[in-house]
Scaffold this active site. Structure first.
Site, mmCIF file in Angstrom:
data_model
loop_
_atom_site.group_PDB
_atom_site.id
_atom_site.type_symbol
_atom_site.label_atom_id
_atom_site.label_comp_id
_atom_site.label_asym_id
_atom_site.label_seq_id
_atom_site.Cartn_x
_atom_site.Cartn_y
_atom_site.Cartn_z
ATOM 1 N N LYS A 34 0.839 -1.211 0.000
ATOM 2 C CA LYS A 34 0.000 0.000 0.000
ATOM 3 C C LYS A 34 0.869 1.255 0.000
ATOM 4 C CE LYS A 34 -0.232 -0.537 4.983
ATOM 5 N NZ LYS A 34 -1.054 -0.646 6.178
ATOM 6 N N HIS A 153 -5.704 -7.092 13.286
ATOM 7 C CA HIS A 153 -4.544 -6.189 13.235
ATOM 8 C C HIS A 153 -4.173 -5.762 14.647
ATOM 9 C CE1 HIS A 153 -1.738 -3.546 11.274
ATOM 10 N NE2 HIS A 153 -2.305 -2.445 11.710
ATOM 11 N N ARG A 205 1.945 -10.289 7.708
ATOM 12 C CA ARG A 205 1.854 -9.064 6.898
ATOM 13 C C ARG A 205 2.861 -7.990 7.346
ATOM 14 N NH1 ARG A 205 -3.484 -9.466 8.925
ATOM 15 N NH2 ARG A 205 -3.029 -7.504 10.007
ATOM 16 N N CYS A 295 13.229 23.952 1.565
ATOM 17 C CA CYS A 295 12.234 24.558 0.669
ATOM 18 C C CYS A 295 11.386 23.476 0.007
ATOM 19 C CB CYS A 295 12.927 25.388 -0.400
ATOM 20 S SG CYS A 295 14.062 26.626 0.255
ATOM 21 N N ASP A 297 11.196 22.576 -3.230
ATOM 22 C CA ASP A 297 11.834 21.804 -4.288
ATOM 23 C C ASP A 297 13.320 21.595 -4.071
ATOM 24 O OD1 ASP A 297 9.332 22.194 -5.716
ATOM 25 O OD2 ASP A 297 10.058 24.241 -6.002
#
Ligand code: PLP
Length: 352
Positions: A34, A153, A205, A295, A297
Site C-alpha cells: 500500500k 490487526h 503481513r 524549501c 523543491d
C-alpha cells in the site's frame, strides 16, 4: 533526462528481508505494498515480490492500488485491506481482488464469485467486526463458499509491552476456533518480529520491516537491510558571505564564508520541512549540514572545503550511513511517514 532526485531500490535487500521475515514468521507473507509500497514504488516492488518464493500475495489499502497490481498480471493474490465503496465491490471481485468484510451487510453485498477475508476487530478499534459478530459473518461466508481468509490487526505489537497483543491474539483465536479452517493472518511487522511463529497462522503481513526497518528494541531479532537509497543532484554551488542569511525566514546566518550546494530535493519530494536546522546529508561520504529552511523543491548544504560541482549527487539516506530513521527523528516523525511521503517527482529505479 536525468532526474533530480532518485530512489534506488535494492532488489537484494528486499529479497533478503522477505526471506528473513518469512523464516521468522514460519509462514509465507502477504506483503503490504500500500501507499506506493511504502514509497518504494508499487509496480517495481510488486514485480520483485511476485517472484519471491515466500510471498503468497500482495496487500493494498485502496481499490486503485488493487487495480494497478491486477493490471500487472503477476499471478499472485491481491488483498484489499480496507472496505471499498459499494459500487467498487463487483468490479474488484471481477478482477479477482480479495475483499475485506467487516459487517453482515458487506458480506451480503458480495457476489458469488468474490473471495472474502473476514476482518475481526480484536482491539484496534479501526475496522472489522467484533469477535462475536465476526463468527456469524464468517459462518455465512463459509456457507456460501467465499471465505478465503480471516484476519485482525495488532495495535501495540511493536512495543515492548506485549500484553495487549497477547490479549488480541486470544480474542482472534477464539473466532478462528468457531470457523472452518481458512487462511488466518494477524502479524504486522512488529508482531512478526516480536511474536515469531504463531500457531494456526497461515500468513504474516510485515510492511515497514520488509522495507528494512524495525523498532529499536527489535533490531536484533531479524537482520534487516534498508531497501531504499535516496540521492539528489546538486544544481548550483555558490558562496554565502559572512553575515548573509540563507533561505526563507533567514533562519541561518553564515558565521564565515560558506560554500553552499543547492540540491534538488525538498519537502514536496518528501524531505520533512520540520528537519530544518537539524538535517544532515552525505556529500562524498562525509556528513554535512543542511542550511536554513528546507524549501519545497530544494535545500542548501554546507559543502565548504569540498570541491563540489553541479551535477554531483548527495545522499539523503541509504547504504552509506544516514538512515530514514535519522531523517524521521530530525523531522519529528516516523519512518512510515517519511517513506510514504516521498513524492511522485522522485524517480524509483531497481538496482541489484
Ligand atoms: C499497514 C498494515 C500492515 C503492515 O504494518 P507494518 O507496521 O508496516 O508492518 C499490516 N496489516 C494491516 C491491516 C495494515 O493496514
Amino acid at each position: 533526462m536525468q532526474s533530480r532526485a532518485h530512489a534506488l531500490i535494492s532488489e537484494a535487500a528486499l529479497r533478503g528481508n522477505l526471506s528473513a521475515l518469512a523464516a521468522r514468521a514460519g509462514t509465507p507473507l502477504l506483503l503490504p505494498v500500500k501507499a506506493n509500497a511504502y514509497g518504494h514504488g508499487l509496480t517495481l516492488v510488486s514485480r520483485v515480490a511476485a517472484t519471491h518464493q515466500d510471498v503468497w500475495g500482495l496487500a493494498v489499502a485502496t481499490p486503485r492500488e488493487a487495480a494497478q497490481i491486477s493490471a500487472l498480471e503477476l499471478g499472485k493474490p491481491v488483498v484489499l485491506l480496507t472496505p471499498p465503496a459499494p459500487d467498487e465491490v463487483v468490479p474488484l471481485a471481477d478482477l479477482g481482488v480479495r475483499l475485506p468484510v467487516g459487517s453482515q451487510a458487506e458480506a451480503e453485498a458480495l457476489p458469488p464469485h468474490a473471495r472474502a477475508h473476514l476482518k475481526v476487530d480484536t482491539g484496534m478499534n479501526r475496522l472489522g467486526a467484533r469477535p462475536q459478530e465476526a463468527v456469524a459473518i464468517g459462518q455465512h461466508l463459509a456457507e456460501r463458499g467465499i471465505l478465503e481468509g480471516v484476519y485482525t490487526h495488532f495495535a501495540t505489537a511493536d512495543e515492548e509491552d506485549l500484553s495487549f497483543a497477547h490479549e488480541q491474539l486470544k480474542r482472534f483465536r477464539a473466532v478462528l476456533s468457531a470457523l472452518p479452517p481458512v487462511l488466518a493472518h494477524c502479524a504486522n511487522g512488529g508482531g512478526t518480529l516480536s511474536l515469531g511463529k504463531l500457531e494456526g497462522m497461515a500468513l504474516a503481513r510485515p510492511g515497514l520491516a520488509s522495507y528494512g526497518f524495525a523498532p529499536a528494541h527489535l533490531r536484533e531479532t531479524v537482520p534487516l537491510t534498508p531497501v531504499m537509497t535516496l540521492r539528489a543532484t546538486v544544481t548550483q554551488v555558490h558562496t554565502a558571505q559572512t553575515g548573509e542569511s540563507v533561505s526563507y525566514g533567514g533562519l541561518w546566518r553564515a558565521p564565515r564564508d560558506t560554500t553552499l550546494a543547492t540540491v534538488g530535493f525538498g519537502y514536496a519530494d518528501g524531505y520533512p520541512r520540520n528537519a530544518t536546522l537539524k538535517a544532515q546529508v552525505l556529500v562524498r561520504g562525509e556528513r554535512r549540514a543542511v542550511i536554513g529552511r528546507i524549501c519545497m523543491d530544494q535545500c542548501m548544504v554546507d559543502v565548504t572545503g569540498l570541491d563540489v560541482r553541479p551535477g554531483e549527487q548527495v545522499e539523503f539516506w541509504g547504504a552509506q550511513g544516514l538512515t530514514v530513521s535519522d531523517v524521521a527523528q530530525w523531522g519529528e516523525t516516523v519512518e512510515y511517514e517519511v517513506l510514504t511521503g516521498i513524492g511522485e517527482r522522485v524517480e524509483r529505479t531497481l538496482v541489484d
